[in-house]
Each structure stands twice: as structure tokens, then as C-alpha cells.
Scaffold this motif. Structure first.
Motif, PDB file in Angstrom:
ATOM      1  N   ASN A  83       0.879  -1.166   0.015  1.00  0.00           N
ATOM      2  CA  ASN A  83       0.124  -0.088   0.008  1.00  0.00           C
ATOM      3  C   ASN A  83       0.954   1.269   0.055  1.00  0.00           C
ATOM      4  O   ASN A  83       0.363   2.200  -0.785  1.00  0.00           O
TER       5      ASN A  83
ATOM      6  N   VAL B 212      -1.006  -1.922 -11.455  1.00  0.00           N
ATOM      7  CA  VAL B 212      -1.862  -1.967 -10.409  1.00  0.00           C
ATOM      8  C   VAL B 212      -3.026  -1.326 -10.550  1.00  0.00           C
ATOM      9  O   VAL B 212      -3.973  -0.874  -9.618  1.00  0.00           O
TER      10      VAL B 212
ATOM     11  N   LEU C 193      -6.525  -1.745  -8.316  1.00  0.00           N
ATOM     12  CA  LEU C 193      -6.525  -2.192  -7.120  1.00  0.00           C
ATOM     13  C   LEU C 193      -6.939  -1.292  -6.086  1.00  0.00           C
ATOM     14  O   LEU C 193      -6.490  -0.179  -6.264  1.00  0.00           O
ATOM     15  N   ASP C 194      -7.398  -1.781  -5.010  1.00  0.00           N
ATOM     16  CA  ASP C 194      -7.998  -0.975  -3.892  1.00  0.00           C
ATOM     17  C   ASP C 194      -7.017  -0.891  -3.016  1.00  0.00           C
ATOM     18  O   ASP C 194      -6.536  -1.622  -2.356  1.00  0.00           O
ATOM     19  N   TYR C 195      -6.527   0.462  -2.682  1.00  0.00           N
ATOM     20  CA  TYR C 195      -5.632   0.947  -1.863  1.00  0.00           C
ATOM     21  C   TYR C 195      -5.500   0.188  -0.421  1.00  0.00           C
ATOM     22  O   TYR C 195      -4.633  -0.340   0.324  1.00  0.00           O
TER      23      TYR C 195
ATOM     24  N   THR D  71      -6.898  -2.441   0.650  1.00  0.00           N
ATOM     25  CA  THR D  71      -6.945  -3.858   0.898  1.00  0.00           C
ATOM     26  C   THR D  71      -5.875  -4.296   0.866  1.00  0.00           C
ATOM     27  O   THR D  71      -5.328  -5.499   1.315  1.00  0.00           O
ATOM     28  N   LEU D  72      -4.790  -3.441   0.491  1.00  0.00           N
ATOM     29  CA  LEU D  72      -3.322  -3.938   0.569  1.00  0.00           C
ATOM     30  C   LEU D  72      -2.652  -3.783   1.888  1.00  0.00           C
ATOM     31  O   LEU D  72      -1.380  -4.023   2.256  1.00  0.00           O
TER      32      LEU D  72
ATOM     33  N   TYR E 133      -0.161 -10.170  -5.376  1.00  0.00           N
ATOM     34  CA  TYR E 133      -0.081  -8.607  -5.868  1.00  0.00           C
ATOM     35  C   TYR E 133       1.441  -8.503  -6.380  1.00  0.00           C
ATOM     36  O   TYR E 133       1.872  -7.832  -7.190  1.00  0.00           O
TER      37      TYR E 133
ATOM     38  N   ARG F 164       1.567  -9.741  -9.822  1.00  0.00           N
ATOM     39  CA  ARG F 164       1.058  -8.908 -10.661  1.00  0.00           C
ATOM     40  C   ARG F 164       1.944  -7.694 -11.036  1.00  0.00           C
ATOM     41  O   ARG F 164       2.243  -7.465 -12.041  1.00  0.00           O
TER      42      ARG F 164
END
Length: 376
Positions: free
Chosen positions: A237, A281, A284-286, A288-289, A300, A303
Motif C-alpha cells: 500500500n 496496479v 487495485l483498492d489501496y 485492501t493492501l 500482488y 502482478r
């Protein structure tokens, strides 16, 4: 200025001394500094004093006159003339509190001139002066430690900001240049001390709590906006957040991955709308990381770095995280290579000699082990 006795007393409080990383300077031609140094000598019974000054003056004279071959007698006469009647007042005395050691050095301008002389002309004197006005931030001091030290040795900047919340562990010593006597110490302090021992005139700013949502802006802009951000943190994140901020501020980002010589460059200074991490990325939901375990990070990570692009051994190791290994591997040779490539690119970005964004590989296995090299 804080009284020297009070300063030293503060540093020797319980566990305070081990976090200290800033040397003290004494210029004896100034009466106040002479008094402070006398005070230090009285209150520090186990002080170690080193005086390699004459040798530095010899180097200074020779580097100022590269076209001249001095006889031994001529060189000693030139040194004596430089030193004059009060050699102890020449240059600067630098005290390293964590070593309780006082060293007599050339003062900043002459010190930097001699220390960087062997850079010529891979880095010209004019380029060195440009680099001295640059500030580079390094987040994450496993891979980042080697890169920060290489930046310092080459003097690619005049200020280095370091951020890492972690302490040095025994398993870090496969790739971090440190000793067992450093175990348990903050990585930022270990790194900052080594930089200070290489070059006490380099400005080093430490963020011992790492970077987070609250202090990231300070890391990037306090005391002047960074010219380059080097991202080597493990937090996914924060990798995204620091790039969002860097893009907003127009700061280029460099990241070494320590596998196949992979280096990512994102020129947000030239491409203000460039997708974060080359668009890998997107979506991607910040949130959730945040707080993922090493095992949870793997999809991730794949990815971002490309599951088909990583080395076979890293791919096999990632499958074993949380089973037979604790986390992904990093080798000292890969980290050292990344420091070299990252420093080279940072220098050329800072000098306006490299303007590209993208993903670049310096894959030693492909270049050497597979025989794809020039044989002389």
C-alpha cells in the motif's frame, strides 16, 4: 548552540546513544569550537583521537596539480607551507559519538574535492557540483541500504533521506552490509552512521518510524522537495501511496527488485499523467493492501513484477512462502547489482542525461551464464 556537556549527557542516557548518527564538528580557529573541544576531551575519558591530516593535505596538493610530479622533498615542503604554524587549526575535527572517536579532516570543500577526485571525468567537477544540490529519498533499507551507501560513495546528492521502521536482524546479514554488533539497532541508524563515516558533510535525515500516511508528505518535501524517490519498501500500500504523492509533486521514482537485475523507472516529473507502476496496479483498492502477510502479498507481487518475467528460482521460492520459507529470497549479489544500476540511473536522472520511463533488466544469468557476452 546546545552546551556540549548537556549534549553528550543526553546521548548517553539509557539506549539513547545507540540511536545517534550525527557527527559533531570543531573548527579550532573559532574560539567557541576550541572551548567545546577542550570540554569534550575533559569529559570523555576514553576518547580516541585520530590525526591522518597530513596525508590528506598531500592528496589535496597532488590533486590540485595533476600535471606535476613532486619530489618527496617538494611535496613535504608544500604540505608544511599549507599547515603553517598551527596545523591543528587547519581543516575540521569531526567527532563520532557512537565510536567516541575524533578525526582530523580537510574541511568540506577540500574534503569533497579530494574524496570525489577519482570520479573524474566519469563525473566531471561541474556535474559533481550539480549533484551536490540534489536530495534523494530512500524508503526501505534492506535493498535500499546498499543503494543509499552507493549514492553516498559516488556523492550523487548532497542530502539523503532514509526511512525504515525495522531493526536489523540476523537473517538480514545475507544482504545488508553491517556487523553482528549492529543487531537490534534501527536500520536507518546503521545506514546513517556508515554514510557519516564515509562523508560527514553529507546531510542525512532519518525517519526511524518509516513512512506512513501521516509523515509521507514530510519525507517528500520537508526541507525542500526530493529530486528522486527510491522505493525499496515491502509495504504494497505504501508503494502505491508514495507513487501517488510523487506523481502529484512531479518526483521521479526508481525501484530495484533484486531479481534478474530488474529496475523500474517512473518519470512523474516528465509524465504527470503516467499510470502508477506502469499501470500494473490499476483497479487495485489501496486499502485492501494494508497489513497483508508475506504470503498474502504474493499474488500482488506477481502482478507487479510479472509472474512470467521473474527468475525460475524466485518463482519456486514464492510458492514456498509460509510453507518451507518465511519470505521471498534476496541475494547480496543481486542487491549489490541493484545498487549499482540504481545509482547510475539516479545520477543520470539528476543530471538530465536519462529521461526514459519503463522497466529495464540487467540479467547476469542471461548475459553471462548463457554465454551471451563478448569473449576477448
Amino acid at each position: 548552540m546546545t552546551d556540549l556537556r548537556s549534549l553528550l549527557a543526553a546521548h548517553t542516557e539509557t539506549r539513547r546513544e545507540e540511536w545517534l548518527y550525527t557527527p559533531l564538528f570543531f573548527r579550532l580557529r573559532q574560539e567557541d569550537d576550541r572551548r567545546r573541544l577542550q570540554d569534550l576531551c575533559r569529559c570523555q575519558n576514553d576518547l580516541v583521537m585520530l590525526n591522518p591530516f597530513r596525508g590528506q593535505v598531500e592528496e589535496l596538493i597532488k590533486t590540485r596539480h595533476p600535471d606535476r610530479q613532486f619530489s618527496r622533498e617538494e611535496l613535504q615542503a608544500a604540505v608544511d607551507e599549507y599547515l603553517g604554524d598551527a596545523p591543528e587549526e587547519k581543516g575540521v575535527w569531526v567527532y563520532y559519538p557512537w565510536r567516541k572517536t575524533l578525526v582530523h579532516l580537510l574541511d568540506e570543500e577540500e574534503f569533497v574535492f579530494v574524496r570525489t577526485n577519482r570520479n573524474r571525468n566519469k563525473i566531471t567537477q561541474q556535474e559533481q557540483e550539480v549533484l551536490a544540490r540534489k536530495a534523494i529519498g530512500v524508503i526501505g533499507l534492506s535493498v535500499g541500504q546498499s543503494l543509499a551507501l552507493t549514492l553516498a560513495m559516488e556523492r550523487v546528492c548532497g542530502e539523503i533521506r532514509l526511512a525504515d521502521f525495522d531493526t536489523l536482524e540476523l537473517s538480514n546479514l545475507n544482504r545488508i552490509r553491517a556487523g553482528v554488533h549492529h543487531l537490534g539497532m534501527p536500520k536507518v541508524i546503521v545506514t546513517a552512521r556508515e554514510i557519516a563515516e564515509i562523508d560527514p558533510f553529507l546531510k542525512v535525515v532519518c525517519f526511524a518510524d518509516g513512512v506512513n500516511e501521516e509523515n509521507l508528505d514530510r519525507f517528500l518535501v520537508e526541507g525542500g522537495r526530493l529530486d528522486i524517490l527510491v522505493d525499496e519498501c515491502d509495504s504494497l500500500n505504501m508503494k502505491i501511496l508514495c507513487r501517488l504523492k510523487a506523481r502529484e509533486l512531479g518526483i521521479p521514482v526508481v525501484m530495484d527488485t533484486s531479481d534478474r537485475g530488474l529496475l523500474d523507472v517512473e518519470r512523474f516529473d516528465l509524465e504527470p499523467d503516467r499510470p502508477i507502476l506502469h499501470g500494473l496496479v490499476d483497479g487495485l483498492d489501496y486499502d485492501t493492501l494494508k497489513g497483508l502477510s508475506n504470503q498474502e502479498k504474493i499474488p500482488y507481487v506477481l502482478r507487479i513484477v510479472g509472474g512470467d518475467a521473474i527468475s525460475a528460482r524466485l518463482r519456486m521460492s514464492l510458492l514456498e512462502v509460509g510453507k518451507t520459507v518465511c519470505t521471498w529470497p534476496q541475494l547480496a549479489s543481486s542487491v549489490t547489482l541493484g545498487a549499482a544500476v540504481g545509482t547510475d540511473v539516479c545520477r543520470r536522472i539528476a543530471l538530465g542525461q536519462f529521461r526514459a520511463s519503463g522497466r529495464f533488466y540487467v540479467d547476469l544469468e542471461q548475459l553471462i551464464a548463457d554465454g551471451n557476452c563478448l569473449v576477448v
